[in-house]
Design an enzyme around this catalytic site. Structure first.
Site, mmCIF file in Angstrom:
data_model
loop_
_atom_site.group_PDB
_atom_site.id
_atom_site.type_symbol
_atom_site.label_atom_id
_atom_site.label_comp_id
_atom_site.label_asym_id
_atom_site.label_seq_id
_atom_site.Cartn_x
_atom_site.Cartn_y
_atom_site.Cartn_z
ATOM 1 N N ASN A 7 0.875 -1.171 0.000
ATOM 2 C CA ASN A 7 0.000 0.000 0.000
ATOM 3 C C ASN A 7 0.913 1.222 0.000
ATOM 4 O OD1 ASN A 7 -1.835 2.026 0.469
ATOM 5 N ND2 ASN A 7 -2.742 1.092 2.291
ATOM 6 N N ARG A 90 -2.584 -2.176 -3.407
ATOM 7 C CA ARG A 90 -3.799 -1.390 -3.189
ATOM 8 C C ARG A 90 -3.748 -0.173 -4.111
ATOM 9 N NH1 ARG A 90 -5.301 2.939 1.321
ATOM 10 N NH2 ARG A 90 -7.485 3.142 0.737
ATOM 11 N N HIS A 179 -13.320 2.748 0.042
ATOM 12 C CA HIS A 179 -13.331 1.706 1.103
ATOM 13 C C HIS A 179 -13.980 0.415 0.593
ATOM 14 C CE1 HIS A 179 -13.497 5.089 4.392
ATOM 15 N NE2 HIS A 179 -12.249 4.704 4.198
ATOM 16 N N HIS A 207 -18.069 1.615 7.804
ATOM 17 C CA HIS A 207 -16.609 1.679 7.974
ATOM 18 C C HIS A 207 -16.334 3.027 8.643
ATOM 19 C CE1 HIS A 207 -12.338 0.972 6.580
ATOM 20 N NE2 HIS A 207 -12.323 2.247 6.930
ATOM 21 N N LEU A 208 -16.093 2.996 9.957
ATOM 22 C CA LEU A 208 -15.962 4.230 10.724
ATOM 23 C C LEU A 208 -14.568 4.314 11.329
ATOM 24 C CD1 LEU A 208 -19.410 3.987 12.599
ATOM 25 C CD2 LEU A 208 -18.950 4.985 10.350
ATOM 26 N N ASN A 210 -10.750 6.967 10.725
ATOM 27 C CA ASN A 210 -10.384 8.346 10.418
ATOM 28 C C ASN A 210 -11.126 8.838 9.186
ATOM 29 O OD1 ASN A 210 -8.850 10.377 11.435
ATOM 30 N ND2 ASN A 210 -7.027 9.068 11.486
ATOM 31 N N ARG A 240 -12.232 15.548 7.786
ATOM 32 C CA ARG A 240 -12.969 15.875 6.550
ATOM 33 C C ARG A 240 -14.408 16.261 6.860
ATOM 34 N NH1 ARG A 240 -11.487 10.549 3.227
ATOM 35 N NH2 ARG A 240 -9.930 10.148 4.818
ATOM 36 N N ASP A 282 -9.371 12.649 16.820
ATOM 37 C CA ASP A 282 -9.380 11.289 17.358
ATOM 38 C C ASP A 282 -10.542 11.128 18.341
ATOM 39 O OD1 ASP A 282 -8.754 8.991 19.103
ATOM 40 O OD2 ASP A 282 -6.927 8.933 17.908
ATOM 41 N N VAL A 331 -13.138 3.241 14.867
ATOM 42 C CA VAL A 331 -14.255 3.592 15.746
ATOM 43 C C VAL A 331 -15.274 2.446 15.795
ATOM 44 C CG1 VAL A 331 -16.147 5.216 16.113
ATOM 45 C CG2 VAL A 331 -13.986 6.029 15.147
ATOM 46 N N GLU A 383 -8.257 -5.422 5.009
ATOM 47 C CA GLU A 383 -8.113 -5.125 3.581
ATOM 48 C C GLU A 383 -6.924 -5.864 2.974
ATOM 49 O OE1 GLU A 383 -9.496 -0.699 2.921
ATOM 50 O OE2 GLU A 383 -8.849 -0.952 4.976
#
Ligand code: AMP
Length: 400
Positions: A7, A90, A179, A207-208, A210, A240, A282, A331, A383
């Site tokens: 990646n 990736r 994602h 998908h939670l 960053n 974001r 965070d 998260v 992943e």
């Protein structure tokens, strides 16, 4: 089979060496500060972790450092580089060209380059990583696995923005979604944990981390997702903004004398829960601050969880029903409190959370009550494993 998963970012290169058949992780690591110094952290299974400053003017030196460590007698896990059967890369953006993973040849490289305008920050780094690995391991098959590919099944009504149609036709402006590898993996794991074929399930994957996105997966196919033309759309994230009224851009740019680059920098790096709270991107910091009485930290958490709740509802509407909700990433995997807050009020969708079962972190579990009409699950994403499995599948077909 041993697959090296790569990646590559603009100044970094993450790697894992794994066996996709047994899921065995043999080694993982990270090269950082490529181009401005060079540092490698290498973690071989069953041996002590190793870290060193190594000169890495380009990604070529980084991959050389990785290969040297993988075969190193003290820190390595294989005897020679020839034990690596294939490399899986990736790649963030595959545009409309790639609906699944592909073996990389010259034509694929040309198409990847053609996708650069769609992901100017990510695809050039991915291409640099592929070129460096191909030069270091010329005889080995290389496979590209795309973040966007899983969402190529979106119907036009879900991927078309209400803009003049020519912007789609001529300029490829549409919802791509990201994602995808994670949404695909956790939905397939969920079906297998539920003991039901994915072809008969309606699932919402959250998908939670960053970066954050949700996906409506009907009968195994992505039919809608919250990220859009770029990963800036949809949910508020660490830094974001997620979706905002685009009229705000002109208002703020005029008022604050900002150019579009400064505006986008604010939307990408200074917004989200960091922007609202003024404290941190965070969620662990936000939890602490909220517990200590910070109203803005609490507001950031409220805005984030409210938007995820709404996305679960709209995904159920898009699919005409719901069988399960899956939480994943930093998260989603680790915060029982945020999961509970997101699910508050969703009992009308047949989602009954079991507080005791919800009290887990970082492992696969069903967290709904035994009598919940629909299933709620936590599934840690992986992943790299998907990239390795896709790579192995494509490479085995070559050998036939
Ligand atoms: P990721 O991008 O998937 O690595 O997720 C990173 C994010 O996960 C961090 O920014 C944290 O906000 C969040 N996170 C990790 N552990 C916890 C936790 N125990 N409680 C709340 N949030 C967490």
């Amino acid at each position: 089979m041993k697959i090296l998963v790569i990646n590559a970012g603009s100044s970094s290169l993450k790697y894992q060496l794994l066996d996709p058949a047994t899921h065995e992780l043999m080694a993982k690591g990270l090269c950082e500060r490529i181009g401005i110094g060079g540092h490698i952290k290498h973690t071989p299974e069953g041996k002590e972790a190793y870290a060193a400053d190594i000169d890495m003017p380009t990604h070529s030196e980084a991959i050389q450092a990785v290969l040297s460590l993988l075969v190193d007698p003290a820190h390595g896990v294989i005897k020679t580089v020839s034990e690596i059967d294939a490399v899986g890369h990736r790649v963030v953006h595959g545009g409309e060209e790639f609906a699944s993973s592909v073996l990389i040849d010259d034509q694929v490289m040309d198409t990847l380059k053609a996708c650069i305008p769609l992901a100017p920050l990510h695809n050039p780094a991915n291409i640099t990583g592929i070129n460096a690995c191909k030069a270091a391991m010329p005889g080995v098959p290389h496979v590209a696995v795309f973040d966007t590919a899983f969402h190529q099944t979106l119907p036009p009504k879900a991927f078309i923005f209400a803009l003049p149609y020519e912007y789609y036709e001529k300029d490829k402006v549409r919802r791509y979604g990201f994602h995808g590898t994670s949404h695909r993996y956790v939905s397939q794991r969920a079906a297998s944990l539920m003991g039901r074929p994915i072809e008969e399930l309606k699932l919402v994957t959250c998908h939670l981390g960053n970066g954050a996105s949700t996906c409506a997966i009907k009968y195994g196919k992505s039919i809608d997702t919250s990220m859009g033309f770029t990963p800036l759309d949809g949910l508020p994230m660490g830094t974001r903004s997620g979706a905002v009224d685009s009229g705000i851009l002109q208002y703020l740019m005029d008022l604050k004398h900002l150019d579009i680059h400064q505006m986008l920098d604010i939307l990408n790096k200074k917004s989200g829960v960091l922007g609202i709270s003024g404290i941190s991107s965070d969620f662990r910091d936000l939890d602490q601050a909220a517990a200590a009485g910070s109203e803005r930290a609490q507001l950031a958490i409220d805005v984030f969880t409210y938007k995820v709740t709404k996305r679960i509802g709209s995904s159920a509407a898009a699919m005409g029903g719901l069988d399960g909700v899956i939480f994943t990433a930093g998260v989603g995997e680790n915060s029982p409190e945020l999961r509970a807050k997101i699910l508050e009020g969703l009992e009308f969708l047949g989602l009954k959370l079991d507080p005791a079962k919800n009290n887990i972190r970082g492992k696969e579990a069903v967290i709904s009550t035994d009598d919940s009409p629909n299933t709620i699950m936590v599934i840690p994403t992986n992943e790299e494993l998907v990239i390795a499995m896709d790579t192995a599948k494509i490479v085995s077909q070559l050998k036939k």
